[in-house]
Design a protein around this motif. Structure first.
Motif, PDB file in Angstrom:
ATOM      1  N   ALA A 138      79.160  15.627  62.479  1.00  0.00           N
ATOM      2  CA  ALA A 138      80.098  14.581  62.096  1.00  0.00           C
ATOM      3  C   ALA A 138      79.396  13.261  61.789  1.00  0.00           C
ATOM      4  N   ASN A 139      78.147  13.110  62.213  1.00  0.00           N
ATOM      5  CA  ASN A 139      77.471  11.826  62.091  1.00  0.00           C
ATOM      6  C   ASN A 139      76.427  11.860  60.976  1.00  0.00           C
ATOM      7  N   PRO A 140      76.640  11.081  59.910  1.00  0.00           N
ATOM      8  CA  PRO A 140      75.686  11.118  58.790  1.00  0.00           C
ATOM      9  C   PRO A 140      74.277  10.755  59.210  1.00  0.00           C
ATOM     10  N   ARG A 141      74.153   9.888  60.206  1.00  0.00           N
ATOM     11  CA  ARG A 141      72.834   9.460  60.633  1.00  0.00           C
ATOM     12  C   ARG A 141      72.071  10.622  61.259  1.00  0.00           C
ATOM     13  N   LEU A 142      72.776  11.414  62.082  1.00  0.00           N
ATOM     14  CA  LEU A 142      72.126  12.551  62.719  1.00  0.00           C
ATOM     15  C   LEU A 142      71.991  13.711  61.740  1.00  0.00           C
ATOM     16  N   TYR A 165      74.612   5.703  52.702  1.00  0.00           N
ATOM     17  CA  TYR A 165      75.393   5.363  53.889  1.00  0.00           C
ATOM     18  C   TYR A 165      74.911   4.016  54.404  1.00  0.00           C
ATOM     19  N   PRO A 166      75.766   3.274  55.107  1.00  0.00           N
ATOM     20  CA  PRO A 166      75.401   1.911  55.534  1.00  0.00           C
ATOM     21  C   PRO A 166      74.077   1.828  56.291  1.00  0.00           C
ATOM     22  N   HIS A 167      73.752   2.855  57.113  1.00  0.00           N
ATOM     23  CA  HIS A 167      72.537   2.718  57.922  1.00  0.00           C
ATOM     24  C   HIS A 167      71.282   2.815  57.077  1.00  0.00           C
ATOM     25  N   GLN A 168      71.440   3.196  55.801  1.00  0.00           N
ATOM     26  CA  GLN A 168      70.256   3.350  54.958  1.00  0.00           C
ATOM     27  C   GLN A 168      69.931   2.088  54.170  1.00  0.00           C
ATOM     28  N   VAL A 169      70.688   1.014  54.412  1.00  0.00           N
ATOM     29  CA  VAL A 169      70.557  -0.191  53.608  1.00  0.00           C
ATOM     30  C   VAL A 169      70.263  -1.378  54.534  1.00  0.00           C
ATOM     31  N   SER A 170      69.487  -2.366  54.050  1.00  0.00           N
ATOM     32  CA  SER A 170      69.111  -3.491  54.908  1.00  0.00           C
ATOM     33  C   SER A 170      70.272  -4.452  55.137  1.00  0.00           C
ATOM     34  N   GLY A 171      70.137  -5.294  56.160  1.00  0.00           N
ATOM     35  CA  GLY A 171      71.208  -6.205  56.538  1.00  0.00           C
ATOM     36  C   GLY A 171      71.600  -7.179  55.437  1.00  0.00           C
ATOM     37  N   PRO A 223      80.258   3.683  59.587  1.00  0.00           N
ATOM     38  CA  PRO A 223      79.001   4.437  59.498  1.00  0.00           C
ATOM     39  C   PRO A 223      79.167   5.827  58.897  1.00  0.00           C
ATOM     40  N   SER A 224      80.375   6.380  58.872  1.00  0.00           N
ATOM     41  CA  SER A 224      80.459   7.752  58.360  1.00  0.00           C
ATOM     42  C   SER A 224      81.053   7.855  56.954  1.00  0.00           C
ATOM     43  N   ARG A 225      81.116   6.744  56.234  1.00  0.00           N
ATOM     44  CA  ARG A 225      81.574   6.810  54.843  1.00  0.00           C
ATOM     45  C   ARG A 225      80.509   6.202  53.942  1.00  0.00           C
ATOM     46  N   THR A 226      80.438   6.639  52.698  1.00  0.00           N
ATOM     47  CA  THR A 226      79.438   6.057  51.804  1.00  0.00           C
ATOM     48  C   THR A 226      79.826   4.625  51.467  1.00  0.00           C
ATOM     49  N   ILE A 227      78.844   3.856  51.026  1.00  0.00           N
ATOM     50  CA  ILE A 227      79.085   2.459  50.704  1.00  0.00           C
ATOM     51  C   ILE A 227      80.100   2.342  49.564  1.00  0.00           C
ATOM     52  N   MET A 228      79.934   3.157  48.515  1.00  0.00           N
ATOM     53  CA  MET A 228      80.836   3.052  47.379  1.00  0.00           C
ATOM     54  C   MET A 228      82.283   3.294  47.801  1.00  0.00           C
ATOM     55  N   ALA A 229      82.501   4.330  48.600  1.00  0.00           N
ATOM     56  CA  ALA A 229      83.869   4.649  49.015  1.00  0.00           C
ATOM     57  C   ALA A 229      84.504   3.453  49.709  1.00  0.00           C
TER      58      ALA A 229
END
Lengths: 593, 279, 256
Positions: free
Chosen positions: C249-253, A152-158, A106-112
């Motif tokens: 630290a949390n991109p979501r927050l 980031y992963p949370h911004q993209v659909s399943g 969750p804390s890295r970009t999709i491309m990375a």
């Protein structure tokens, strides 16, 4: 021809919490030829994922490969050390996991993350890897291929994440790709898109693959050969057509039978004579308070209407988040409603639980999806089933015990489960107790919320048979909620299709094969994989990429994804309601036909 | 075959499983039967040197006054365990009732109570103890009450969160749908599923209470002379530290043995201490 | 005035920096605290400087080598240390280093520091004792936070991509564990606040906690109240800092 992957006499042991070791894979041997896709099929506990992971020399925490040899190309996986294995993982063999949402950091970009293996193994420079990733995104039909990597992963659909994970696996052009139930967590209409993307990628690259799944119909589209597993052992191996047409093993046969459920009970005459037992009209529900116009701020259901005749069975079908469970809860009084009426046998039920009488509550019983959480683990089965008997009918002692035994008989449970606790029972048995508790209240209406979706297919089929039998014997009226069209078709008289909290179509189950349907129903019907090869290639219907928007105030809720939408029409006003030749009701702007 | 393969790891685990609770039990017995097994009057000055070492006459030596150390520790056991058990029980029962009430009633009551107790929890425990002792002085009832109040919020928090989690489970929803009353749901559906977390919490709170009580007594702000709990015993004999006298070391060891044993007992009873293998 | 109103009046004055007068010697409480605050801050600061890196190293390494002998030794030792009162650790330290080995003085006398070596000798015992107590708690919580992240699906995925252990821990796991680890640090440092009371007393260290304990024995309520307020404020600052770190630290927050 030598096989690219060869597993001989593989044993994997797991160490339990108390230190005991149990074998979870018992002497499995299999081979995968270059360019071939091998399907590993089995139910939970069959060891299919364990075997797939072992191919990469990997065993989950607490497990270890305890015997046998695994060879991939010229490398003998079972003889390699951790460092040599690292050089192979992600480079020669790549892995696509079941839940993409959990498998992306969750804390890295999709491309990375997509180009990570290329950088670790040095197969490309960062710029080359990025360019290649974008090409893969395009090949996998991922929207916005040039920019999606920055998210980031949370911004993209399943469904998109699942395809992005395929790009992540393919970035190093691996020899072998392992697909571990990659579409199981997806809705059917999304699954078909992902399957198509996978199939195209496999074909274009002549990828060698190991495809793990519990779903025969899915694997029939992708795999060339199938290995059927049960309890860590191989039951049957063969080319897909042979296995589907002439299964040799009994277990394979039972899997096949469960995968294609036959219609079990449909008594059109009986129900049409009866007056409606349960009528729901104009039901609107949601949470987050009300807006100025009196609508819920976060709507879940809008203007849902349905009737169920005494003894009939209504199927509610829709994808995750469509509001089908909320519908059951509102009817049972558990969730608040904003508007609408629920009428049971001519009596309008108060909306809130606290306002309903004990008898009103007794007459509607809800059966929960997961028996694991629906049964109190500290109570005995006798207490669980006996409580409604005491609560509603005042039964105690021997009288109550006799009734509990009758409930056990009805649900085909042995009477020695009486003193046991839910934790001692199998999944199927727990679901039977769950049903028995609801039946003990002698309900008029049974609301079944996805009662088979947490179970393995063969066990689920037995539960469906039980529900059908109970309907016949007790004349039960049921509302059967499911995301699985095959299940609903097999046991229901009528079907209501929900999309984003709106009822888009209501029809007789017999009318399912007809062609005049709401576009969403058509999409749903077309998305359910058929149990034969080549279905995926033939299936042309495709939804547009679009988001389910619950709060859409204007126009048809399905128009953002509708393949047949009429620009300038579908986004305005409420869709008109029309009746089909088969007697169904459709809410759609499109003309008939 | 399987049985033989199992026996080794199991025995290793059983060692802590037996020894730790045994130590706790021994201390409990000492606390109960203290006066009966005490060789001397704990307050009586004996015919002995100060800070005497171990001897047949004074098994655990003597203290800074020449009193028998064994008798003093036995007497201290009663005070330490007594105060700690009563205070912990008070804290856990109060926390349990408030937590259950908050999760059952919900709404304003829940949020108001939660905010208030959150504020209380932000006060460091020793600080709270010191302020109370300054304001009202120190006595055994005051100590018990103070210790209990300090640990109510923590217990409340755990109980409430467990109760809220259990209440969201389908079997509780099923009971509500059946029309069951709040009392039935609380006592029959929710409470039995909270037994292990609440017991584990009792153990942990007990450790905190013993540590805080000992610390306060060590600072001279807890149990007052002539009575002495384990913390006070360390304090009064601290001058013996320079010679490494048993009188300082033993009560300290008593505290450590009790708290470590309780901690290990909780571990082996409640978290199952998963011995995971290495792959 | 009734007690509650008296308390409010005191609180109002405190806001303007007036903490009242000491009941014992009539000096302004603010001045008393001011003369000692620096000493306590130095003690806490030095301890944090030693304890935080040490605890993080212990916590992270034992999470990475979960199940190994090292992990079990660290686990067992930290359980013991957290179950033991600070004064026991302090007494043991005095017994070993001051009495038996005679490396350092048993009491801290800040007035007589000449040069770095002396400073180390004076600070050694108090800092060591506090470190002991703080490290155990922090290492346990750090380990738990990291073990949680290390057993996630995305770490398994990274492993299956062939990532090295180093890369998994530094690139994949730690960024996701920052929130819980920051919490662990804040929580453990708040233990420092309690530990300081014992340590300053036992080593006779002229800090604010010693001042407070002396205030308690003379029942100097204004002094004790002001000190308690200061400690609570420190606690709140720690907790808030941890929350901010977790959000950053949390991109979501972070992106809302």
């Amino acid at each position: 021809m030598t096989a690219l992957v060869s597993i001989q006499d593989l044993w994997v042991t797991a160490r339990g919490a108390n230190g005991t070791e149990t074998e979870i894979v018992k002497g499995v041997s299999l081979e995968v030829a270059r360019g071939e896709v091998l399907g590993l099929i089995g139910e939970s506990g069959s060891g299919k994922t364990t075997i797939a992971l072992a191919t990469m020399g990997y065993a989950r925490y607490g497990c270890r490969i305890s015997g046998g040899t695994i060879r991939v190309g010229e490398a003998e996986i079972t003889a390699l050390g951790e460092k040599a294995l690292r050089a192979i993982r992600g480079r020669r063999i790549a892995y696509i996991a079941q839940s993409a949402a959990a498998s992306f950091n969750p804390s890295r970009t999709i491309m990375a993350q997509v180009i990570e293996s290329a950088l670790i193994h040095g197969t490309a420079s960062e710029a080359e890897a990025r360019a290649k990733a974008v090409d893969l995104f395009r090949a996998l039909a991922i929207p916005a291929p040039d920019t999606i990597g920055n998210r980031y992963p949370h911004q993209v659909s399943g469904g998109q994440l699942q395809r992005l994970m395929a790009a992540m696996a393919l970035i190093t052009d691996p020899d072998v790709v392992i697909f571990d139930e990659p579409t199981t967590a997806l809705d059917v209409t999304t699954q078909i898109e992902v399957l198509k993307a996978f199939k195209a990628a496999i074909r274009d690259r002549t990828t060698t693959g190991i495809y793990v799944t519990h779903d025969l119909a899915v694997i029939a589209q992708i795999a060339d050969r199938i290995v059927v597993l049960r309890n860590g052992e191989v039951r049957e191996t063969g080319p897909i057509d042979d296995l589907l047409k002439q299964p040799k093993n009994d277990y394979t046969r039972s899997l096949l039978a469960a995968a294609e459920p036959a219609p079990r009970l449909r008594d059109e005459d009986a129900k049409s004579k009866e007056p409606p037992l349960l009528t729901v009209a104009g039901l609107t529900a949601g949470y987050g308070g009300l807006t100025d116009t009196g609508e819920p701020r976060i709507p879940i259901l809008k203007d849902v209407a349905l009737t169920i005749a005494r003894g009939a069975s209504l199927g509610i079908i829709g994808e995750s988040g469509c509001g089908k469970s909320t519908l059951a809860r509102v009817i049972a009084g558990l969730a608040p409603q904003t508007r609408g009426t629920v009428v049971l046998a001519g009596e309008t039920l108060p909306p809130a639980l606290a306002q309903r009488s004990k008898d009103q509550l007794r007459r509607i019983q809800l059966v929960f999806q997961s028996a694991d959480t629906a049964l109190n683990p500290t109570m005995s089965i006798e207490e669980i089933i006996g409580r409604p008997l005491t609560f509603y009918f005042g039964l105690r002692g021997e009288e109550r015990r006799a009734q509990v035994r009758r409930m056990l008989d009805l649900t085909h449970l042995p009477s020695d489960v009486l003193g046991r606790r839910p934790g001692d029972l199998s999944g199927g048995q727990k679901q039977r107790v769950n049903l028995a508790r609801a039946l003990a209240a002698k309900p008029d209406v049974l609301l079944c919320d996805e009662v088979t979706s947490a179970l393995d297919t063969v066990v689920a089929a037995a539960i469906l048979d039980l529900i059908v039998e109970l309907r016949r014997e007790l004349g039960l009226t049921t509302m059967f909620i499911s995301h699985d069209l095959k299940t609903v078709r097999a046991i229901c008289d009528d079907v209501l299709v929900l999309y984003a909290g709106r009822q888009v179509e209501t029809m007789g189950a017999a009318a399912i094969p007809e062609t005049d349907h709401h576009p969403y129903t058509r999409l749903l019907l077309a998305s359910v994989p058929a149990l034969r090869r080549g279905w995926l290639e033939e299936e042309a219907l495709a939804a547009r990429e679009g988001k389910v928007d619950l709060s859409l105030a204007e126009g048809c809720v399905f128009h953002p994804r509708c393949p047949d939408r009429i620009a300038g029409t579908c986004e305005i006003g409420q869709p008109p309601i029309r009746t089909t030749a088969a007697g169904g009701v459709i809410a759609c702007h499109l003309p008939a036909g | 075959m399987a049985a033989i393969a199992d026996s080794r790891p199991r025995r290793r685990r059983n060692l802590t499983r037996i020894i730790a609770p045994l130590v706790v039990l021994v201390w409990l017995l000492v606390a109960v039967f203290g006066p009966a097994i005490s060789p001397y009057d704990p307050a009586g000055i004996q015919d002995a040197d100060l800070f005497e070492g171990f001897s047949a006459k004074f098994l655990l030596g003597t203290d800074f006054f020449g009193r028998d150390m064994l008798s003093r520790i036995i007497a201290g056991t009663r005070l330490t365990l007594g105060i700690a058990i009563v205070a912990t029980s008070l804290a856990v029962t109060t926390g349990l009732m408030l937590g259950l009430a908050a999760s059952a009633i919900g709404g304003f009551f829940d949020s108001a109570l939660s905010r208030f107790l959150d504020a209380l929890i932000s006060i460091p425990s020793k600080m709270f103890g010191l302020v109370v002792v300054t304001a009202v002085g120190s006595s055994v009832p005051v100590l018990i009450l103070t210790l209990a109040i300090i640990y109510v919020p923590g217990c409340y928090r755990i109980v409430r969160s467990v109760a809220v989690n259990v209440a969201a489970l389908d079997f509780v929803v099923a009971a509500r749908a059946r029309g069951e009353g709040t009392f039935y749901i609380m006592t029959r559906e929710i409470l039995p599923n909270m037994v292990s977390p609440v017991l584990a919490d009792f153990g942990l709170r007990f450790i905190y209470v013993v540590l805080l009580l000992s610390s306060l007594s060590f600072l001279g702000l807890g149990v007052q002379p002539p009575q002495a709990d384990w913390g006070s015993l360390v304090r009064e004999n601290i001058s013996g530290l320079a010679y490494g006298a048993p009188a300082v070391v033993l009560p300290a060891l008593a505290i450590a043995s009790l708290t470590i044993a309780v901690n290990l007992s909780i571990d082996s009873f409640f978290s199952g201490r998963v011995r995971e293998g290495v792959h | 005035m009734p007690p509650f109103q008296r308390y409010l009046a005191w609180l109002g004055k405190l806001m303007t920096g007036d903490a009242g007068l000491s009941l014992v010697n009539g000096q302004p409480v603010a001045a008393l605290i001011g003369s000692r605050l620096g000493n306590s801050l130095i003690l806490a600061g030095v301890t944090a400087l030693v304890a935080v890196p040490l605890a993080l190293t212990l916590g992270i390494t034992s999470a990475v080598w979960r199940g190994s002998l090292y992990d079990r030794v660290v686990g067992a030792s930290t359980v013991m240390v957290v179950s033991v009162p600070e004064f026991l650790v302090a007494s043991a330290a005095v017994l070993i280093f001051a009495v038996h080995l005679q490396w350092v003085p048993a009491l801290s006398q800040l007035g007589r520091i000449n040069g770095l070596f002396d400073a180390i000798r004076v600070f050694a015992l108090p800092v060591m004792t506090l470190t002991f107590v703080v490290v155990a708690q922090m290492a346990r919580m750090t380990r738990a936070a990291l073990v949680d992240v290390l057993s996630s699906s995305y770490v398994e995925m990274a492993r299956l991509k062939g990532a090295s252990q180093m890369r998994i821990v530094l690139w994949h796991a730690l960024p996701n564990a920052i929130g819980p680890i920051a919490n662990a640090i804040a929580f453990s440092l708040s233990f420092l606040l309690g530990g300081v009371i014992i340590v300053e007393t036992i080593f006779n260290y002229p800090g604010i906690a010693k001042l407070m304990v002396d205030g308690v024995s003379t029942r100097d309520l204004p002094l004790v109240q002001a000190c308690a307020m200061l400690f609570c404020a420190a606690y709140l600052v720690l907790v808030t800092a941890a929350d901010v770190a977790a959000i950053l630290a949390n991109p979501r927050l972070r992106q809302g």
